[in-house]
Scaffold this active site. Sequence first.
Site, PDB file in Angstrom:
ATOM      1  N   LYS A 102       9.711  -1.734 -36.119  1.00  0.00           N
ATOM      2  CA  LYS A 102      10.812  -2.520 -35.562  1.00  0.00           C
ATOM      3  C   LYS A 102      10.700  -2.500 -34.055  1.00  0.00           C
ATOM      4  O   LYS A 102      10.169  -1.543 -33.474  1.00  0.00           O
ATOM      5  CB  LYS A 102      12.157  -1.900 -35.963  1.00  0.00           C
ATOM      6  CG  LYS A 102      13.323  -2.841 -35.825  1.00  0.00           C
ATOM      7  CD  LYS A 102      13.330  -3.799 -36.985  1.00  0.00           C
ATOM      8  CE  LYS A 102      14.566  -4.589 -37.141  1.00  0.00           C
ATOM      9  NZ  LYS A 102      14.678  -5.090 -38.525  1.00  0.00           N
TER      10      LYS A 102
HETATM   11  N1  GLU Z   1      14.321  -8.785 -39.449  1.00  0.00           N
HETATM   12  C1  GLU Z   1      14.068  -8.924 -40.837  1.00  0.00           C
HETATM   13  C2  GLU Z   1      14.385  -7.625 -41.563  1.00  0.00           C
HETATM   14  O1  GLU Z   1      15.082  -6.772 -41.062  1.00  0.00           O
HETATM   15  C3  GLU Z   1      12.695  -9.452 -41.169  1.00  0.00           C
HETATM   16  C4  GLU Z   1      11.590  -8.925 -40.347  1.00  0.00           C
HETATM   17  C5  GLU Z   1      10.288  -9.663 -40.546  1.00  0.00           C
HETATM   18  O2  GLU Z   1      10.283 -10.763 -41.060  1.00  0.00           O
HETATM   19  O3  GLU Z   1       9.281  -9.092 -40.145  1.00  0.00           O
HETATM   20  O4  GLU Z   1      14.017  -7.457 -42.690  1.00  0.00           O
END
Ligand code: GLU
Length: 409
Positions: A102
């Site tokens: 993240k």
């Molecule tokens: N932000 C989204 C999540 O928390 C998707 C992240 C992504 O597509 O890499 O799952």
Amino acid sequence: MTSAEAATWYFKKAARIMDVGERIETLLATPLRTVSVQVSIELDNGEIRTFKGYRVQHDNARGPMKGGLRFHPEVNDDEVLGLASLMTWKTAVVNLPYGGAKGGIQCNPADLSVKELERLTRKFVDQIHDVIGPTRDIPGPDMNTNPQVMAWIMDQYSRYHGHSPAVVTGKPIDLYGSRGREAATARGLLYVCREILRDIGQQLSGTRFAIQGFGNVGSHAARLFHEDGGKVVAVSDVHGGVMNPKGLDVPALFEHVKKNGTVRGFPGGAPCRNEDVLTADCDVLVPAAIGGVITKQVAAEVRARIVLEGANGPSTPEADEVFEQRGVLVVPDILANAGGVTVSYFEWVQNMQHVTWDEERVNGELERVMKEAYEKVGQISRSRKLPLRTSAYVLAIGRVGKATVLRGI
Ligand code: GLU
């Protein structure tokens, strides 16, 4: 409890039930790499501003790490670490060949011009380009980041490494993005919700939904539940909310948001506060905003029978216990909102293979993945008499643990 502590708490609860042992537990809980960078840009008025940027790479036993990038004033190292670990478990629950990561920049995008946002994004990529990549770590969208931001990431990364569409997902359709990605998280919620309701013998048609948050996840969820015959009885965003026990006119609400930029002031219901939506009289509560909003006090007042976690980490561990005692069915974030990263995976697959899928194929594959994950989590829940969240962690930890051991430590 900080958000990383909350994420660790859920992990540990399941790890102890599985008896993985202290050493494996520590190995799986510790991030592989934490990158923290300074992102300095020149503002439009010539001033220099410095922002903090983060990328936490939690685990890569099952494949390249994957996870969104958020722009928010409350982004910090602890939050990003908690969210990175959630991605490891989420990608494992839906069985994608990925690990978890993240990232985020501590900023308020509402205070920045488009040009400033572009400079900020590109500068951040300058700082992290050597640790990301199509087979290393693939960023995607998250809170306050959109297809345009993803396009800048692709472009900036490609300046260093050559044309690389697969380095980031959630891109615009016109620039290697996938059909169906924009609504994917909400569509995943819909597919899981249909399964849950079927299991408890209830139709989606007529089911009452309260949705907190009207960003990418909340707005598409309102539309999809409405199209499926559900009644959206309460919605909110950061500015305020609106309720109507008879069901809001969702297409008219969208018109209102288009004109005013907020759900607040929509004349088709009674005004309410953002937090009132959490305790609204409804069947299914969908928290789809920031984390930590459902505390134990809120959980005691939630009137929904089902909580479908559209956001990451919306319920604190104390709230989760209250829900368990009260018999409220919680569909955890790492299962419920996994549709987004699943279609990100489809986008990456299309980019790696230089092909494009039509929307029907994307949605069909997404439905299959979500149903299979729900089925597997449900089996664990029934056979081991565990809540869905712990069951989802048991499934994920088992998969990540196996891959870790097979690869060799
Ligand atoms: N932000 C989204 C999540 O928390 C998707 C992240 C992504 O597509 O890499 O799952």
